[in-house]
Design an enzyme around this catalytic site. Structure first.
Site, PDB file in Angstrom:
ATOM      1  N   ASN A 154      28.863  25.152   2.736  1.00  0.00           N
ATOM      2  CA  ASN A 154      28.362  26.038   1.676  1.00  0.00           C
ATOM      3  C   ASN A 154      29.155  27.339   1.532  1.00  0.00           C
ATOM      4  O   ASN A 154      29.224  27.885   0.440  1.00  0.00           O
ATOM      5  CB  ASN A 154      26.866  26.319   1.862  1.00  0.00           C
ATOM      6  CG  ASN A 154      26.532  26.939   3.192  1.00  0.00           C
ATOM      7  OD1 ASN A 154      27.320  26.877   4.142  1.00  0.00           O
ATOM      8  ND2 ASN A 154      25.360  27.520   3.278  1.00  0.00           N
ATOM      9  N   GLU A 251      24.427  28.148  14.465  1.00  0.00           N
ATOM     10  CA  GLU A 251      23.872  28.689  13.209  1.00  0.00           C
ATOM     11  C   GLU A 251      23.394  27.496  12.403  1.00  0.00           C
ATOM     12  O   GLU A 251      24.196  26.808  11.764  1.00  0.00           O
ATOM     13  CB  GLU A 251      24.956  29.454  12.445  1.00  0.00           C
ATOM     14  CG  GLU A 251      25.382  30.742  13.094  1.00  0.00           C
ATOM     15  CD  GLU A 251      24.317  31.824  13.067  1.00  0.00           C
ATOM     16  OE1 GLU A 251      23.253  31.618  12.449  1.00  0.00           O
ATOM     17  OE2 GLU A 251      24.542  32.873  13.673  1.00  0.00           O
ATOM     18  N   CYS A 285      21.592  28.632   3.956  1.00  0.00           N
ATOM     19  CA  CYS A 285      20.767  28.295   5.124  1.00  0.00           C
ATOM     20  C   CYS A 285      19.527  29.162   5.239  1.00  0.00           C
ATOM     21  O   CYS A 285      18.475  28.705   5.656  1.00  0.00           O
ATOM     22  CB  CYS A 285      21.603  28.440   6.384  1.00  0.00           C
ATOM     23  SG  CYS A 285      22.373  30.072   6.472  1.00  0.00           S
ATOM     24  N   GLU A 459      25.699  35.789  14.709  1.00  0.00           N
ATOM     25  CA  GLU A 459      26.987  36.122  14.126  1.00  0.00           C
ATOM     26  C   GLU A 459      26.901  37.541  13.574  1.00  0.00           C
ATOM     27  O   GLU A 459      25.825  38.112  13.414  1.00  0.00           O
ATOM     28  CB  GLU A 459      27.346  35.131  13.008  1.00  0.00           C
ATOM     29  CG  GLU A 459      27.550  33.744  13.576  1.00  0.00           C
ATOM     30  CD  GLU A 459      28.299  32.778  12.682  1.00  0.00           C
ATOM     31  OE1 GLU A 459      27.844  32.534  11.553  1.00  0.00           O
ATOM     32  OE2 GLU A 459      29.344  32.255  13.141  1.00  0.00           O
TER      33      GLU A 459
HETATM   34  N1  LIG Z   1      22.526  29.287  10.047  1.00  0.00           N
HETATM   35  C1  LIG Z   1      23.634  29.398   9.346  1.00  0.00           C
HETATM   36  O1  LIG Z   1      24.355  30.389   9.418  1.00  0.00           O
HETATM   37  C2  LIG Z   1      24.043  28.296   8.401  1.00  0.00           C
HETATM   38  C3  LIG Z   1      24.969  28.588   7.403  1.00  0.00           C
HETATM   39  C4  LIG Z   1      25.343  27.571   6.524  1.00  0.00           C
HETATM   40  C5  LIG Z   1      24.790  26.303   6.631  1.00  0.00           C
HETATM   41  N2  LIG Z   1      23.891  26.057   7.602  1.00  0.00           N
HETATM   42  C6  LIG Z   1      23.281  24.729   7.692  1.00  0.00           C
HETATM   43  O2  LIG Z   1      24.259  23.717   7.516  1.00  0.00           O
HETATM   44  C7  LIG Z   1      23.658  22.555   6.947  1.00  0.00           C
HETATM   45  C8  LIG Z   1      24.489  22.080   5.787  1.00  0.00           C
HETATM   46  O3  LIG Z   1      25.808  21.891   6.166  1.00  0.00           O
HETATM   47  P1  LIG Z   1      26.429  20.462   6.540  1.00  0.00           P
HETATM   48  O4  LIG Z   1      25.757  19.400   5.753  1.00  0.00           O
HETATM   49  O5  LIG Z   1      27.905  20.603   6.485  1.00  0.00           O
HETATM   50  O6  LIG Z   1      25.967  20.314   8.057  1.00  0.00           O
HETATM   51  P2  LIG Z   1      26.322  19.158   9.083  1.00  0.00           P
HETATM   52  O7  LIG Z   1      25.468  19.402  10.262  1.00  0.00           O
HETATM   53  O8  LIG Z   1      26.287  17.828   8.451  1.00  0.00           O
HETATM   54  O9  LIG Z   1      27.873  19.412   9.434  1.00  0.00           O
HETATM   55  C9  LIG Z   1      28.300  20.648   9.931  1.00  0.00           C
HETATM   56  C10 LIG Z   1      29.653  20.473  10.600  1.00  0.00           C
HETATM   57  O10 LIG Z   1      29.497  19.746  11.811  1.00  0.00           O
HETATM   58  C11 LIG Z   1      30.451  18.700  11.880  1.00  0.00           C
HETATM   59  N3  LIG Z   1      29.893  17.650  12.735  1.00  0.00           N
HETATM   60  C12 LIG Z   1      29.054  16.656  12.389  1.00  0.00           C
HETATM   61  N4  LIG Z   1      28.746  15.905  13.469  1.00  0.00           N
HETATM   62  C13 LIG Z   1      29.397  16.454  14.520  1.00  0.00           C
HETATM   63  C14 LIG Z   1      29.477  16.145  15.910  1.00  0.00           C
HETATM   64  N5  LIG Z   1      28.801  15.118  16.443  1.00  0.00           N
HETATM   65  N6  LIG Z   1      30.229  16.935  16.710  1.00  0.00           N
HETATM   66  C15 LIG Z   1      30.893  17.995  16.202  1.00  0.00           C
HETATM   67  N7  LIG Z   1      30.877  18.322  14.880  1.00  0.00           N
HETATM   68  C16 LIG Z   1      30.123  17.572  14.067  1.00  0.00           C
HETATM   69  C17 LIG Z   1      30.670  18.314  10.431  1.00  0.00           C
HETATM   70  O11 LIG Z   1      31.877  17.603  10.290  1.00  0.00           O
HETATM   71  C18 LIG Z   1      30.677  19.684   9.773  1.00  0.00           C
HETATM   72  O12 LIG Z   1      31.938  20.299   9.902  1.00  0.00           O
HETATM   73  C19 LIG Z   1      22.271  22.982   6.528  1.00  0.00           C
HETATM   74  O13 LIG Z   1      21.345  22.521   7.452  1.00  0.00           O
HETATM   75  C20 LIG Z   1      22.350  24.499   6.564  1.00  0.00           C
HETATM   76  O14 LIG Z   1      21.121  25.135   6.746  1.00  0.00           O
HETATM   77  C21 LIG Z   1      23.513  27.017   8.491  1.00  0.00           C
HETATM   78  O1  LIG Z   2      24.376  30.032   4.466  1.00  0.00           O
HETATM   79  C1  LIG Z   2      24.221  30.840   5.321  1.00  0.00           C
HETATM   80  C2  LIG Z   2      24.947  32.100   5.585  1.00  0.00           C
HETATM   81  C3  LIG Z   2      24.729  33.105   4.528  1.00  0.00           C
HETATM   82  C4  LIG Z   2      23.579  33.694   4.143  1.00  0.00           C
HETATM   83  N1  LIG Z   2      23.886  34.509   3.151  1.00  0.00           N
HETATM   84  C5  LIG Z   2      25.181  34.436   2.955  1.00  0.00           C
HETATM   85  N2  LIG Z   2      25.690  33.576   3.802  1.00  0.00           N
END
Ligand SMILES: NC(=O)c1ccc[n+]([C@@H]2O[C@H](COP(=O)([O-])OP(=O)(O)OC[C@H]3O[C@@H](n4cnc5c(N)ncnc54)[C@H](O)[C@@H]3O)[C@@H](O)[C@H]2O)c1
Ligand SMILES: O=CCc1c[nH]cn1
Length: 485
Positions: A154, A251, A285, A459
């Site tokens: 994202n 995160e 997120c 972070e």
């Molecule tokens: N808390 C935060 O700061 C934050 C910020 C942005 C997104 N998110 C979360 O991310 C999710 C959406 O993103 P997504 O669909 O890319 O998430 P995802 O969990 O599918 O993938 C995240 C990353 O992990 C990698 N990955 C997947 N399986 C793995 C493994 N077994 N070992 C190591 N790496 C692995 C993927 O290739 C990708 O780069 C949502 O749940 C969102 O809430 C959290």
């Molecule tokens: O997606 C999660 C991190 C974030 C929240 N606001 C801006 N970036």
């Protein structure tokens, strides 16, 4: 690759672009049209090895430089990013589909903020002096060594910088794996860091799916893993890191509550709910996707919310008038449409949206459901799309209990004109990043991260320094050593 701003190869290792077309092909699809705009290749074992070994080799000399010298390079990178903000924002828009109106102010600029902030802190990473009578203890803040960053799709530029900047400021090296969905932006971050003077090998970017991430996490040379991703991925990565006793920052996802009391300024509360649900088409997120509205103001709130939401401008993300873009992929669009159908089937009242927009690309109309109850799937699971669930409440005690009744704990917000109540309620929220009369602000100066299943560590802010460094303590005896024999 077709766009001039796009990187020239799949990986950036040891200070240069590297290609290895024997890795699995990863198409990069522009979400606004469904067109393939680039192709990268997943890292082969040889590419993974090149990235890890160059990072390992470069880190020790980097750690020997003064913090001021390290910081200067990061701040120079921040300046380059700001100078190229437009071009980098266009690339972010191609990578994610997010409207340029957003990417111009929230992505490369947020990455530059992190590089500037941690670059500024790097020269002041000192320890303590602890008097012990005639003796004394001193502490030294040391880097962890080789850090792995793994990103979600994202905020590809922001995530690459939020992890890289504190890691490098503390004297670590990083291997960063972007999401396979948005592989382009992190390469530009690596390129710019090296243009700013970062020695080769300290910030490498390699592409790939979960397998590549897994190979990085389990490598014995890796000291720390910082993941941004979903809770299920977080559990796997945390477990793999634990078996190697590695440091982690997780995160992860959320289903955060936004509580609106009946004394709130309705316009501001509606604005907060829009920012907390529809920015980046809901793919944030920390979104406050469970909007608890006091029953006395529910209909007034919904009326204003529907009017303002119907003003969203869906369209070409590169047109700066557009303020609502597509879902990042067709798959994500279908997941979100599935949740919308569940909401309808569960009996929630559809206020607006509720369907795919009639246009090319993966657009879903911003959707609001009212009369949502706590047991509905749309009130329990992270949707990661533009679907707001509005729930009613009557008492403060009741809403606090219901807001906390979730495995997640990323964010929480409250809108009220009673500041005593605001602090009292936020004080009881089981969440890491909270808001009073606002929603979704994420300045680099503020710690960002979750509690419960939403994550471990923080972070941004000085907190991130603690998560990318470790403390050595040294006891210094000034007199003779007494011993039993
Ligand atoms: N808390 C935060 O700061 C934050 C910020 C942005 C997104 N998110 C979360 O991310 C999710 C959406 O993103 P997504 O669909 O890319 O998430 P995802 O969990 O599918 O993938 C995240 C990353 O992990 C990698 N990955 C997947 N399986 C793995 C493994 N077994 N070992 C190591 N790496 C692995 C993927 O290739 C990708 O780069 C949502 O749940 C969102 O809430 C959290
Ligand atoms: O997606 C999660 C991190 C974030 C929240 N606001 C801006 N970036």
């Amino acid at each position: 690759m077709t766009h001039p701003a796009q990187p020239t190869a799949s990986h950036f290792i040891n200070g240069a672009y590297v290609e290895d077309t024997s890795g699995t092909e990863i198409p990069v699809i522009y979400a606004a049209t469904g067109e393939r705009i680039a192709t990268v290749h997943a890292a082969t074992p040889d590419i993974v090895e090149q990235a890890l070994s160059s990072a390992k080799a470069a880190q020790k000399e980097w750690a020997k430089m003064t913090g001021t010298e390290r910081g200067r390079i990061l701040r120079r990178a921040a300046d380059i990013i700001r100078d190229r903000n437009h071009e980098l924002s266009v690339l972010e828009t191609y990578d994610t589909g997010k409207p340029l109106q957003e990417t111009l102010v929230a992505d490369a600029t947020s990455g530059a903020d992190a590089l500037e902030y941690f670059g500024g802190l790097a020269g002041s990473l000192t320890g303590e002096h602890i008097p012990m009578g005639e003796d004394w203890v001193y502490t030294v803040r040391e880097p962890l060594g080789l850090c792995v960053g793994i990103g979600a799709w994202n905020y590809p530029t922001q995530i690459a910088c939020w992890k890289g900047a504190p890691a490098l400021a503390c004297g670590n090296a990083m291997v960063f794996k972007p999401s396979e969905t948005t592989p382009l932006c992190a390469l530009k971050v690596a390129e710019i860091l090296h243009e700013a003077g970062l020695p080769a090998g300290l910030y490498n970017v390699i592409q790939g799916m979960g397998e590549v991430g897994g190979a990085l996490v389990t490598d014995p040379r890796v000291d720390k893993v910082s993941l941004t991703g979903s809770v299920p991925t977080g559990k796997k990565v945390y477990a793999a890191a634990a078996s190697g006793m590695k440091h982690v920052t997780m995160e992860l996802g959320g289903k955060s509550p936004l509580i609106i009391f009946d004394d709130a300024d309705i316009d501001n509360a509606v604005g907060g709910a829009i920012n907390g649900n529809f920015y980046s088409s809901g793919q944030v997120c920390s979104n406050g996707t469970r909007v608890f509205v006091h029953k006395n103001i529910k209909e007034e709130f919904l009326k204003s919310l529907a009017e303002r939401t119907n003003n969203a401008i869906l369209g070409n993300p590169l047109d700066e008038e557009t303020n609502f873009g597509p879902m990042v992929t067709e798959n994500q669009m279908n997941i979100v449409l599935g949740y919308i159908e569940k909401g309808k089937a569960e009996g929630a009242r559809l206020i607006c949206g509720g369907e795919r927009a009639d246009m090319d690309g993966y657009y879903i109309k911003p959707t609001v459901f009212a009369d949502v109850t706590d047991d509905m799937v749309i009130a329990q699971e992270e949707i990661f799309g533009p679907v707001m669930a509005v729930l009613d409440f009557e008492t403060e005690e009741e809403v606090i209990a219901r807001a906390n009744a979730t495995e997640f704990g990323l964010s929480a917000g409250v809108f009220t004109n009673d500041l005593s109540r605001a602090h009292r309620v936020i004080g009881q929220m089981e969440a890491g990043s909270c808001f009073i009369n606002s929603y979704n602000d994420a300045p680099v100066e503020a710690p960002f991260g979750g509690v419960k299943a939403s994550g471990v560590g923080r972070e941004n802010s000085k907190e991130a320094i603690n998560h990318f460094s470790q403390v050595k303590s040294v006891y210094v005896r000034m007199g003779d050593v007494e011993a039993a024999f």
